[in-house]
Design a protein around this motif. Structure first.
Motif, PDB file in Angstrom:
ATOM      1  N   ASP A 196      14.089  -2.112  11.327  1.00 21.75           N
ATOM      2  CA  ASP A 196      13.028  -1.754  12.271  1.00 21.75           C
ATOM      3  C   ASP A 196      12.491  -2.990  12.982  1.00 21.75           C
ATOM      4  OD1 ASP A 196      13.346   0.849  11.562  1.00 21.75           O
ATOM      5  OD2 ASP A 196      11.396   1.071  10.602  1.00 21.75           O
ATOM      6  N   GLN A 197      12.346  -4.081  12.250  1.00 21.25           N
ATOM      7  CA  GLN A 197      11.837  -5.303  12.872  1.00 21.25           C
ATOM      8  C   GLN A 197      12.829  -5.847  13.892  1.00 21.25           C
ATOM      9  OE1 GLN A 197      12.078  -9.009  11.264  1.00 21.25           O
ATOM     10  NE2 GLN A 197      10.233  -9.784  12.216  1.00 21.25           N
ATOM     11  N   GLU A 198      14.118  -5.789  13.582  1.00 22.07           N
ATOM     12  CA  GLU A 198      15.135  -6.231  14.534  1.00 22.07           C
ATOM     13  C   GLU A 198      15.085  -5.387  15.803  1.00 22.07           C
ATOM     14  OE1 GLU A 198      18.899  -6.168  12.575  1.00 22.07           O
ATOM     15  OE2 GLU A 198      18.314  -7.734  11.161  1.00 22.07           O
ATOM     16  N   ARG A 218      15.163   0.064  21.954  1.00 20.02           N
ATOM     17  CA  ARG A 218      13.744   0.400  21.925  1.00 20.02           C
ATOM     18  C   ARG A 218      13.270   0.420  20.477  1.00 20.02           C
ATOM     19  NH1 ARG A 218      12.637   5.427  20.378  1.00 20.02           N
ATOM     20  NH2 ARG A 218      14.332   6.922  20.346  1.00 20.02           N
ATOM     21  N   PRO A 219      12.001   0.152  20.248  1.00 23.42           N
ATOM     22  CA  PRO A 219      11.481   0.150  18.880  1.00 23.42           C
ATOM     23  C   PRO A 219      11.508   1.552  18.269  1.00 23.42           C
ATOM     24  CG  PRO A 219       9.913  -0.861  20.403  1.00 23.42           C
ATOM     25  CD  PRO A 219      11.009  -0.268  21.212  1.00 23.42           C
ATOM     26  N   MET A 220      11.542   1.597  16.970  1.00 24.71           N
ATOM     27  CA  MET A 220      11.469   2.881  16.263  1.00 24.71           C
ATOM     28  C   MET A 220      10.104   3.522  16.525  1.00 24.71           C
ATOM     29  SD  MET A 220      14.146   3.606  14.440  1.00 24.71           S
ATOM     30  CE  MET A 220      15.343   2.879  15.528  1.00 24.71           C
ATOM     31  N   ALA A 221      10.075   4.825  16.510  1.00 24.16           N
ATOM     32  CA  ALA A 221       8.819   5.534  16.755  1.00 24.16           C
ATOM     33  C   ALA A 221       8.412   6.365  15.545  1.00 24.16           C
ATOM     34  CB  ALA A 221       8.961   6.419  17.985  1.00 24.16           C
ATOM     35  N   ARG A 225       5.761   2.374   2.331  1.00 24.00           N
ATOM     36  CA  ARG A 225       5.593   2.817   3.717  1.00 24.00           C
ATOM     37  C   ARG A 225       6.172   1.734   4.615  1.00 24.00           C
ATOM     38  NH1 ARG A 225      -0.280   3.206   5.570  1.00 24.00           N
ATOM     39  NH2 ARG A 225       0.058   1.092   6.272  1.00 24.00           N
ATOM     40  N   VAL A 226       7.063   2.130   5.521  1.00 20.82           N
ATOM     41  CA  VAL A 226       7.691   1.200   6.444  1.00 20.82           C
ATOM     42  C   VAL A 226       7.205   1.536   7.844  1.00 20.82           C
ATOM     43  CG1 VAL A 226       9.855   0.285   7.324  1.00 20.82           C
ATOM     44  CG2 VAL A 226       9.722   1.064   4.960  1.00 20.82           C
ATOM     45  N   GLU A 227       6.512   0.588   8.461  1.00 21.76           N
ATOM     46  CA  GLU A 227       5.977   0.764   9.810  1.00 21.76           C
ATOM     47  C   GLU A 227       7.068   0.507  10.855  1.00 21.76           C
ATOM     48  OE1 GLU A 227       2.733   1.506  10.722  1.00 21.76           O
ATOM     49  OE2 GLU A 227       2.310   1.857   8.606  1.00 21.76           O
ATOM     50  N   PRO A 228       6.911   1.032  12.070  1.00 24.46           N
ATOM     51  CA  PRO A 228       7.893   0.779  13.126  1.00 24.46           C
ATOM     52  C   PRO A 228       8.052  -0.699  13.467  1.00 24.46           C
ATOM     53  CG  PRO A 228       6.473   2.599  13.745  1.00 24.46           C
ATOM     54  CD  PRO A 228       5.903   2.002  12.495  1.00 24.46           C
ATOM     55  N   SER A 229       7.029  -1.499  13.212  1.00 23.85           N
ATOM     56  CA  SER A 229       7.112  -2.936  13.492  1.00 23.85           C
ATOM     57  C   SER A 229       7.914  -3.683  12.441  1.00 23.85           C
ATOM     58  CB  SER A 229       5.700  -3.528  13.550  1.00 23.85           C
ATOM     59  OG  SER A 229       5.085  -3.411  12.294  1.00 23.85           O
ATOM     60  N   GLY A 230       8.242  -3.011  11.332  1.00 24.63           N
ATOM     61  CA  GLY A 230       8.972  -3.643  10.253  1.00 24.63           C
ATOM     62  C   GLY A 230       8.102  -4.061   9.099  1.00 24.63           C
ATOM     63  N   GLN A 231       6.808  -3.782   9.176  1.00 26.69           N
ATOM     64  CA  GLN A 231       5.919  -4.111   8.056  1.00 26.69           C
ATOM     65  C   GLN A 231       6.196  -3.155   6.902  1.00 26.69           C
ATOM     66  OE1 GLN A 231       2.091  -3.899  10.104  1.00 26.69           O
ATOM     67  NE2 GLN A 231       1.804  -6.026   9.472  1.00 26.69           N
ATOM     68  N   LEU A 232       6.146  -3.693   5.697  1.00 23.41           N
ATOM     69  CA  LEU A 232       6.444  -2.934   4.491  1.00 23.41           C
ATOM     70  C   LEU A 232       5.227  -2.962   3.580  1.00 23.41           C
ATOM     71  CD1 LEU A 232       8.618  -1.576   2.674  1.00 23.41           C
ATOM     72  CD2 LEU A 232       9.212  -3.867   1.903  1.00 23.41           C
ATOM     73  N   PHE A 233       4.799  -1.779   3.131  1.00 21.10           N
ATOM     74  CA  PHE A 233       3.622  -1.669   2.263  1.00 21.10           C
ATOM     75  C   PHE A 233       3.981  -0.910   1.001  1.00 21.10           C
ATOM     76  CE2 PHE A 233       2.027  -1.750   6.623  1.00 21.10           C
ATOM     77  CZ  PHE A 233       1.126  -2.789   6.563  1.00 21.10           C
ATOM     78  N   LEU A 234       3.537  -1.406  -0.138  1.00 23.29           N
ATOM     79  CA  LEU A 234       3.665  -0.679  -1.398  1.00 23.29           C
ATOM     80  C   LEU A 234       2.509   0.288  -1.470  1.00 23.29           C
ATOM     81  CD1 LEU A 234       5.024  -0.279  -4.142  1.00 23.29           C
ATOM     82  CD2 LEU A 234       3.562  -2.098  -5.028  1.00 23.29           C
ATOM     83  N   CYS A 235       2.788   1.582  -1.477  1.00 25.13           N
ATOM     84  CA  CYS A 235       1.730   2.600  -1.472  1.00 25.13           C
ATOM     85  C   CYS A 235       1.314   3.014  -2.878  1.00 25.13           C
ATOM     86  CB  CYS A 235       2.187   3.836  -0.710  1.00 25.13           C
ATOM     87  SG  CYS A 235       2.496   3.528   1.018  1.00 25.13           S
ATOM     88  N   ALA A 236       2.269   3.183  -3.761  1.00 25.58           N
ATOM     89  CA  ALA A 236       1.954   3.652  -5.102  1.00 25.58           C
ATOM     90  C   ALA A 236       2.947   3.074  -6.087  1.00 25.58           C
ATOM     91  CB  ALA A 236       2.014   5.173  -5.151  1.00 25.58           C
TER      92      ALA A 236
END
Length: 86
Positions: free
Chosen positions: A37-39, A47-50, A74-85
């Motif tokens: 996604d970041q690439e 185009r970026p992922m939506a 959770r993976v954001e379209p910008s490529g940010q990665l978050f641990l949710c649980a």
């Protein structure tokens, strides 16, 4: 976008299973998707992922008891990665 991401993750999981003989940990798949996604976000040709993707699965077995801990990322379209649980 979501279907393309799901197919990409499916191919990655199958390749991992073929190479190592077991299913990949959720962190491996989430990091793979975040990098893709970041690439796409930084590249001028695509185009970026939506879509925001949630990767739910288990991690590597704990060496003390052999159990696999459930996790959600959770993976954001910008490529940010978050641990949710965990």
């Amino acid at each position: 976008d979501g279907l393309r991401q799901a197919e990409s993750l499916r191919r990655r999981a199958l390749a991992f299973r073929r190479k190592y003989g077991h299913d990949p940990p959720a962190s491996e798949l989430a990091l793979f998707l975040a990098n893709k996604d970041q690439e796409a976000t930084q590249s001028a040709e695509t185009r970026p992922m939506a879509t925001v993707a949630f990767v739910v699965g288990t991690e590597e077995p704990d060496p003390r008891n052999g159990r696999r801990a459930p996790v959600a990322y959770r993976v954001e379209p910008s490529g940010q990665l978050f641990l949710c649980a965990r």
